[in-house]
Design a protein around this motif. Sequence first.
Motif, PDB file in Angstrom:
ATOM      1  N   PHE A  35       0.829  -1.192   0.000  1.00 45.88           N
ATOM      2  CA  PHE A  35       0.000   0.000   0.000  1.00 45.88           C
ATOM      3  C   PHE A  35       0.871   1.252   0.000  1.00 45.88           C
ATOM      4  N   TYR A  37       0.081   5.062   1.520  1.00 50.62           N
ATOM      5  CA  TYR A  37      -0.818   5.937   2.249  1.00 50.62           C
ATOM      6  C   TYR A  37      -0.250   7.354   2.216  1.00 50.62           C
ATOM      7  N   ARG A  43      -3.077  15.637   8.958  1.00 57.07           N
ATOM      8  CA  ARG A  43      -2.735  14.407   9.657  1.00 57.07           C
ATOM      9  C   ARG A  43      -3.598  13.192   9.347  1.00 57.07           C
ATOM     10  N   GLN A  44      -4.715  13.319   8.657  1.00 56.54           N
ATOM     11  CA  GLN A  44      -5.548  12.147   8.402  1.00 56.54           C
ATOM     12  C   GLN A  44      -4.934  11.331   7.277  1.00 56.54           C
ATOM     13  N   MET A  45      -4.550  10.110   7.589  1.00 57.23           N
ATOM     14  CA  MET A  45      -3.957   9.200   6.605  1.00 57.23           C
ATOM     15  C   MET A  45      -5.035   8.744   5.624  1.00 57.23           C
ATOM     16  N   PHE A  91       3.558   7.180   2.986  1.00 55.17           N
ATOM     17  CA  PHE A  91       4.024   5.988   3.685  1.00 55.17           C
ATOM     18  C   PHE A  91       3.747   4.748   2.841  1.00 55.17           C
ATOM     19  N   LEU A 101      -0.930  -3.707   9.372  1.00 58.74           N
ATOM     20  CA  LEU A 101      -0.065  -2.968   8.463  1.00 58.74           C
ATOM     21  C   LEU A 101       1.263  -2.649   9.130  1.00 58.74           C
ATOM     22  N   PHE A 103       4.392  -0.128   8.447  1.00 53.99           N
ATOM     23  CA  PHE A 103       4.682   1.080   7.692  1.00 53.99           C
ATOM     24  C   PHE A 103       6.179   1.356   7.622  1.00 53.99           C
ATOM     25  N   GLY A 104       6.583   2.020   6.541  1.00 55.15           N
ATOM     26  CA  GLY A 104       7.919   2.580   6.474  1.00 55.15           C
ATOM     27  C   GLY A 104       7.955   3.901   7.226  1.00 55.15           C
ATOM     28  N   LYS A 105       9.125   4.568   7.186  1.00 51.77           N
ATOM     29  CA  LYS A 105       9.285   5.818   7.931  1.00 51.77           C
ATOM     30  C   LYS A 105       8.736   7.021   7.181  1.00 51.77           C
TER      31      LYS A 105
ATOM     32  N   TYR B  35      -2.670   2.926  16.444  1.00 53.89           N
ATOM     33  CA  TYR B  35      -1.273   3.075  16.055  1.00 53.89           C
ATOM     34  C   TYR B  35      -0.655   4.240  16.818  1.00 53.89           C
ATOM     35  N   GLN B  37       2.351   7.020  16.423  1.00 56.26           N
ATOM     36  CA  GLN B  37       3.252   7.628  15.447  1.00 56.26           C
ATOM     37  C   GLN B  37       4.141   8.647  16.148  1.00 56.26           C
ATOM     38  N   GLN B  41       8.416   9.468  12.337  1.00 60.34           N
ATOM     39  CA  GLN B  41       8.378   8.022  12.123  1.00 60.34           C
ATOM     40  C   GLN B  41       7.060   7.609  11.475  1.00 60.34           C
ATOM     41  N   GLY B  42       7.040   6.372  10.993  1.00 61.36           N
ATOM     42  CA  GLY B  42       5.785   5.815  10.517  1.00 61.36           C
ATOM     43  C   GLY B  42       4.973   5.268  11.672  1.00 61.36           C
ATOM     44  N   PRO B  43       3.693   5.066  11.472  1.00 61.80           N
ATOM     45  CA  PRO B  43       2.849   4.517  12.547  1.00 61.80           C
ATOM     46  C   PRO B  43       3.292   3.106  12.948  1.00 61.80           C
ATOM     47  N   PHE B  45       1.959  -0.292  15.044  1.00 55.69           N
ATOM     48  CA  PHE B  45       0.731  -0.952  15.471  1.00 55.69           C
ATOM     49  C   PHE B  45       0.747  -1.240  16.969  1.00 55.69           C
ATOM     50  N   GLN B  56      -5.277  -8.706  17.952  1.00 57.03           N
ATOM     51  CA  GLN B  56      -3.843  -8.719  17.682  1.00 57.03           C
ATOM     52  C   GLN B  56      -3.201  -7.614  18.500  1.00 57.03           C
ATOM     53  N   LEU B  88       1.742  10.960  18.308  1.00 62.84           N
ATOM     54  CA  LEU B  88       0.407  11.070  17.724  1.00 62.84           C
ATOM     55  C   LEU B  88      -0.203   9.673  17.750  1.00 62.84           C
ATOM     56  N   LEU B  90      -3.053   7.300  16.504  1.00 60.46           N
ATOM     57  CA  LEU B  90      -4.008   7.201  15.406  1.00 60.46           C
ATOM     58  C   LEU B  90      -4.939   6.026  15.602  1.00 60.46           C
ATOM     59  N   GLY B 101      -6.033  -4.406   4.550  1.00 62.00           N
ATOM     60  CA  GLY B 101      -5.226  -3.195   4.631  1.00 62.00           C
ATOM     61  C   GLY B 101      -5.958  -1.914   4.321  1.00 62.00           C
ATOM     62  N   LEU B 103      -7.687   0.654   5.562  1.00 64.75           N
ATOM     63  CA  LEU B 103      -8.005   1.300   6.830  1.00 64.75           C
ATOM     64  C   LEU B 103      -8.416   2.744   6.608  1.00 64.75           C
ATOM     65  N   PHE B 105      -8.462   6.222   8.661  1.00 69.71           N
ATOM     66  CA  PHE B 105      -7.824   6.799   9.844  1.00 69.71           C
ATOM     67  C   PHE B 105      -8.538   8.056  10.314  1.00 69.71           C
ATOM     68  N   GLY B 108      -6.191  11.764  14.644  1.00 74.57           N
ATOM     69  CA  GLY B 108      -5.234  11.486  15.701  1.00 74.57           C
ATOM     70  C   GLY B 108      -5.399  12.321  16.950  1.00 74.57           C
TER      71      GLY B 108
END
Lengths: 113, 114
Positions: A35, A37, A43-45, A91, A101, A103-105, B35, B37, B41-43, B45, B56, B88, B90, B101, B103, B105, B108
């Motif tokens: 994916f 994103y 801020r809303q993904m 992302f 999921l 995620f990358g950075k 999540y 964040q 950085q990325g979120p 889980f 999970q 943050l 989320l 996948g 999702l 969001f 936050g």
Amino acid sequence: AQTVTQSQPEMSVQEAETVTLSCTYDTSESDYYLFWYKQPPSRQMILVIRQEAYKQQNATENRFSVNFQKAAKSFSLKISDSQLGDAAMYFCASSSGNTPLVFGKGTRLSVIA
Amino acid sequence: DAGVTQSPTHLIKTRGQQVTLRCSPKSGHDTVSWYQQALGQGPQFIFQYYEEEERQRGNFPDRFSGHQFPNYSSELNVNALLLGDSALYLCASSRWRGRTGELFFGEGSRLTVL
């Protein structure tokens, strides 16, 4: 375990031009999903595009398309005709279906008018 | 059609305190994921709830706990706050039997721990 790597912390593009964001991933699963994103300053993904690993055809959504190279474990995002509203954090993420999921950075994309 | 809503938007706490964050999922969704964040950085889980049960969990200590209510809304609780919990948070909703996948969001909750 799955890992996602985005090697470009920041990118910039001129309005109306094309930009490609890079992503590599690693997974031991044979069935997985990838994916992109978008997270604007609000801020809303938002989900941009989704690719099933079993499909050879690259996914496209209007101006957004991916280059999915399964053997290389590469999943890049191409944005065509870039617009000011495309400026955001992007992302890359992966999931094996029954896992959350990963995620990358992220890559911060700036669009220059 | 209301999307995912989270409250509060911002909050400031001190070390050792406890915090509760709230999330209402998108209409028609029955699954809620949380999540964290951190800045830049990325979120990451934290956990996922479906049918009022934690389904999970990510690599987070027991100080992080949650709950899902019969109306599918959810809470995230963090006890004994540490400076490193500043982030943050989320909330994301989905359908349990929906597309993998996909999702949705919320915007936050920004937590600052002093």
